[in-house]
Design a protein around this motif. Structure first.
Motif, mmCIF file in Angstrom:
data_model
loop_
_atom_site.group_PDB
_atom_site.id
_atom_site.type_symbol
_atom_site.label_atom_id
_atom_site.label_comp_id
_atom_site.label_asym_id
_atom_site.label_seq_id
_atom_site.Cartn_x
_atom_site.Cartn_y
_atom_site.Cartn_z
ATOM 1 N N SER A 98 0.825 -1.218 0.000
ATOM 2 C CA SER A 98 0.000 0.000 0.000
ATOM 3 C C SER A 98 0.855 1.262 0.000
ATOM 4 O O SER A 98 0.382 2.331 -0.350
ATOM 5 N N LYS A 99 2.121 1.113 0.382
ATOM 6 C CA LYS A 99 2.990 2.297 0.431
ATOM 7 C C LYS A 99 3.850 2.430 -0.822
ATOM 8 O O LYS A 99 4.731 3.272 -0.883
ATOM 9 N N LEU A 100 3.623 1.558 -1.791
ATOM 10 C CA LEU A 100 4.498 1.553 -2.968
ATOM 11 C C LEU A 100 3.774 2.015 -4.232
ATOM 12 O O LEU A 100 3.667 1.286 -5.211
ATOM 13 N N GLY A 101 3.286 3.258 -4.208
ATOM 14 C CA GLY A 101 2.679 3.836 -5.414
ATOM 15 C C GLY A 101 1.563 2.978 -5.977
ATOM 16 O O GLY A 101 0.628 2.601 -5.264
ATOM 17 N N ASP A 102 1.691 2.630 -7.258
ATOM 18 C CA ASP A 102 0.634 1.886 -7.941
ATOM 19 C C ASP A 102 0.371 0.507 -7.346
ATOM 20 O O ASP A 102 -0.682 -0.083 -7.585
ATOM 21 N N LEU A 103 1.321 -0.002 -6.586
ATOM 22 C CA LEU A 103 1.178 -1.387 -6.112
ATOM 23 C C LEU A 103 0.092 -1.573 -5.053
ATOM 24 O O LEU A 103 -0.180 -2.700 -4.651
#
Ligand SMILES: Nc1ncnc2c1ncn2[C@@H]1O[C@H](COP(=O)(O)OP(=O)(O)O)[C@@H](O)[C@H]1O
Ligand SMILES: C=C(OP(=O)(O)O)C(=O)O
Ligand SMILES: [K+]
Ligand SMILES: [Mg+2]
Length: 527
Positions: free
Chosen positions: A243-248
Motif C-alpha cells: 500500500s505504500k508503494l505507489g501503484d502497487l
C-alpha cells in the motif's frame, strides 16, 4: 462453443468421447500461469506460449537476479505486442525457503543408510558428508525422527535426483540425518523442505521487499505470489507493504499454501487474500500422500463459494522432459478443473522444460474437455445456497445474468465494470460461456497526477476462469449514460466478432448500469 454439454452424472455414449472438439477463439476457460525462465524467455517462445493460452507470466525470484528477469519481461512485452494477447505479471517471492548451497556445482552422491550433516556454516563445501544451508535455526526447529527432503525444483522426495532424510541427532547448529534413498544432487542450489516444521523466518524477507520495491514497482506487477503464507497476518503485512508503494496498492496478493501451517490457517488466510495458490509441490510432501486430494477439494470449494480465484500447481511434471503427460497427470489436470480451479500454474515445465509451448497447449486442451462436462447446474445451485438471502443487488444481478445466458444459450456475457467486481461476481457462478469484461477506465488522482484506472483490473481478470478482459477507450466518459453505454457496447460486440467468439444471430447477455439501475439485457444480433 459448449452447446453439446455432457454431464458425468448421466450415462455418456462412449463413442461421443472420441468426437473432436470444435476449435474456439481461446484454448480454454481455465487460465494458465506459466513460469518464465531459461527455456521460455525468447520473444519467439513467449509468443508461442501466449498463443497456446498462457495469460499470466510468473517470475520466480527464488533464482535469477532482477536484471535477468527484466530481460525476460521486456521480451514478454514484445511478445504481447506481436501476438496481441494480453498477459498479466506475477512476482513470486522467495519467502522463508530453505536452500542447500553447492558453490562448486559438483554433483553430490548420497548413499541410502549413510549419514549426512546439514550445517549453517556456508564456508564448508557441499559433499556426500556435509550440506551447507542458508538458515541458522534448523537445529532448533527439528528433532530426531523428523523428515527432511532436499532436491531440485521437482522433487518428490524419493526419485534419484532428490533425497529423503530422517533427522537422527542435533549437534549444536548442525543436524545429523540418516539418508533414506540413494540419490545424486546436481546443480548449484537445492530446496530443502522440513516436513511439518515451523520455520522462524518472516514470510516477506528483506530481499523480497527489496525486489518488490524496485522490480515490482517499475513493472507494476499485477499479482504478488506470497510464498509459504502461514497466517492471515502474513497477507496483512504484505498488503500494508504494497500500500505504500505507489501503484502497487492495486496489486493482488495470492497466498501460496505450501505447508501444514498454512493449511491449518486456510480460512483466515482466504479472508485476507485476493486469491490462493495451492502449492502442491511443497504441500504435497508436507502432507501424507493420502490427504493431498482432500486438501485440494476442500480448498477449491472454499475459494469458489467466496468467488476468489484458486490456482493449482505441479500438474504435468513429466512434461518437463516429454511431449506427453503420464495418464495420472492427464487425469489430474481434468480433476483440478472439475474440482473448481480457476487456473493451472506450470513451473519447471515452462521454466526449464524442453516443451513449454506444447505443455501449455496440452494442458489447455485437457482443461477445455473437462469444462465441457463441468456440472454448471449443480455448481450454480451450491453457490446460490452458500450466498443465502437476501442477496446483495449486484450478486443477484450477476447470478441472474448467468442463469439468463444459459437459458437463452447465449454465446457470451458482456459485463461492464470499473472495479472488476461485477465481472468477478459473474465468473463466480461459472457460466458455460466466456465473459467479456469491458473495463471502463475511470479518471483518478493521487494528488500529484491524474491517471486512468482500469489496466490492473483488466489484467487481473486474466487469472479468473471464464473472464476475458477488454479495456475500453479512456476517452469514453465513465458515466453510464445511454449514449456511452451504446457506443461501448458496439465496440465490445465488434471485438467479440473479430475474435470469433460472437457470430451473427447469436444471443448475447449484457450486464451494465443504466442511470442508477443495474440491468441484465438479452440482445439478439442480426445477420
Ligand atoms: N462504466 C459503466 N457503464 C455502465 N455500466 C457499468 C459501468 N461500470 C460498471 N457498470 C455496471 O454497474 C454495476 C456495478 O458494477 P461494478 O463492477 O461493481 O462497478 P463499479 O466498479 O463501478 O462499482 C454492474 O451492473 C456493472 O455492469
Ligand atoms: C509452485 C510451488 O512453489 P515454488 O515457488 O517453489 O515453485 C509449489 O510448491 O507448488
Ligand atoms: K518462490
Ligand atoms: Mg513451493
Amino acid at each position: 462453443m459448449h452447446s453439446s454439454h455432457l454431464l458425468l452424472e448421466e450415462p455418456i455414449r462412449m463413442a461421443s468421447i472420441l468426437e473432436p472438439s470444435k476449435a474456439s477463439f481461446f484454448p480454454a476457460m481455465t487460465k494458465i500461469v506459466g513460469t518464465l525462465g531459461p527455456k521460455s524467455r525468447s520473444v519467439e517462445v513467449i509468443s508461442g506460449c501466449l498463443k497456446a493460452g498462457m495469460s499470466v507470466a510468473r517470475f520466480d525470484f527464488s533464482w535469477g537476479d532482477p536484471e535477468y528477469h527484466q530481460e525476460t519481461l521486456e521480451n514478454l512485452k514484445a511478445a504481447v505486442k506481436n501476438t496481441k494477447k494480453l498477459c498479466a505479471v506475477m512476482l513470486d517471492t522467495v519467502g522463508p525457503e530453505l536452500q542447500v548451497i553447492n558453490k562448486s556445482e559438483k554433483s553430490i552422491s548420497l548413499q541410502a543408510d549413510a549419514l549426512v550433516v546439514l550445517t549453517p556454516n556456508q564456508e564448508k563445501e557441499a559433499s556426500s558428508e556435509v550440506l551447507p544451508i542458508n538458515f541458522y535455526g534448523l537445529s532448533k526447529a527439528v528433532k530426531p525422527g523428523d523428515t527432511i527432503f532436499i532436491g531440485q525444483y521437482l522433487f518428490t522426495g524419493s526419485e534419484t535426483t532428490s533425497v529423503w532424510l530422517e533427522v537422527s541427532e542435533v549437534k549444536g547448529d548442525d543436524v545429523v540425518c540418516v539418508i533414506k534413498n540413494s540419490a545424486t544432487l546436481a546443480g548449484s542450489l537445492f530446496t530443502l523442505h522440513a516436513s511439518q516444521i515451523r520455520i522462524d523466518l518472516p514470510t516477506l524477507s528483506d530481499e523480497d521487499k527489496e525486489v518488490i520495491s524496485t522490480w515490482g514497482v517499475q513493472n507494476k506487477i499485477d499479482f504478488l505470489s506470497l510464498s509459504y503464507t502461514r497466517h492471515a497476518e502474513d497477507v496483512r503485512r504484505a498488503r500494508d507493504y504494497l500500500s505504500k508503494l505507489g501503484d502497487l496498492y492495486q496489486t493482488q496478493i495470492f497466498a501460496k499454501i505450501e505447508n501444514v501451517e498454512g493449511l491449518t490457517h486456510f480460512d483466515e488466510i482466504l479472508q485476507e487474500a485476493d486469491g490462493i495458490i495451492l502449492s502442491r509441490g511443497n504441500l504435497g510432501i508436507d502432507l501424507p500422500p493420502e490427504k493431498v486430494f482432500l486438501f485440494q477439494k476442500a480448498a477449491l470449494y472454499k475459494c469458489n463459494v467466496v468467488g476468489k480465484p484458486a490456482v493449482v500447481t505441479r500438474v504435468v511434471d513429466s512434461m518437463t522432459g516429454n511431449l506427453r503427460p503420464t495418464r495420472a497427470e492427464a487425469t489430474d489436470v481434468a480433476n483440478a478443473v472439475l474440482d473448481g480451479s480457476d487456473a493451472i500454474l506450470l513451473g519447471a515445465e515452462t521454466l526449464r522444460g524442453l516443451y513449454p509451448v506444447e505443455t501449455i497447449s496440452t494442458v489447455g486442451k485437457i482443461c477445455a474437455e473437462a469444462e465441457k462436462v463441468f456440472n454448471q447446474d449443480m455448481y450454480f445451485k451450491k453457490t446460490v445456497k452458500f450466498v443465502g438471502e437476501p442477496m446483495t443487488h449486484l450478486e443477484s444481478i450477476a447470478s441472474s445474468a448467468v442463469r439468463a445466458a444459459i437459458k437463452v444459450k447465449a454465446s457470451v456475457i458482456i459485463c461492464f465494470t470499473s472495479s472488476g467486481r461485477a465481472a468477478r461476481l459473474i465468473a463466480k457462478y461459472r457460466p458455460t460461456m466466456p465473459v467479456l469484461s469491458v473495463v471502463i477506465p475511470r479518471l483518478k488522482t493521487n494528488q500529484l497526477r491524474w491517471s486512468f484506472s482500469g489496466a490492473f483490473e483488466a489484467r487481473q481478470s486474466l487469472i479468473v476462469r471464464g473472464l476475458f478482459p477488454m479495456l475500453a477507450d479512456p476517452r469514453h466518459p465513465a458515466e453510464s449514460t445511454n449514449a456511452t453505454n451504446e457506443s461501448v457496447l458496439k465496440v465490445a460486440l465488434d471485438h467479440g466478432k473479430v475474435s470469433g467468439v460472437i457470430k451473427s444471430r447469436d444471443r448475447v447477455v449484457v450486464c451494465q448500469k443504466v442511470g442508477d439501475a443495474s440491468v441484465v439485457k438479452i440482445i439478439e444480433l442480426e445477420d
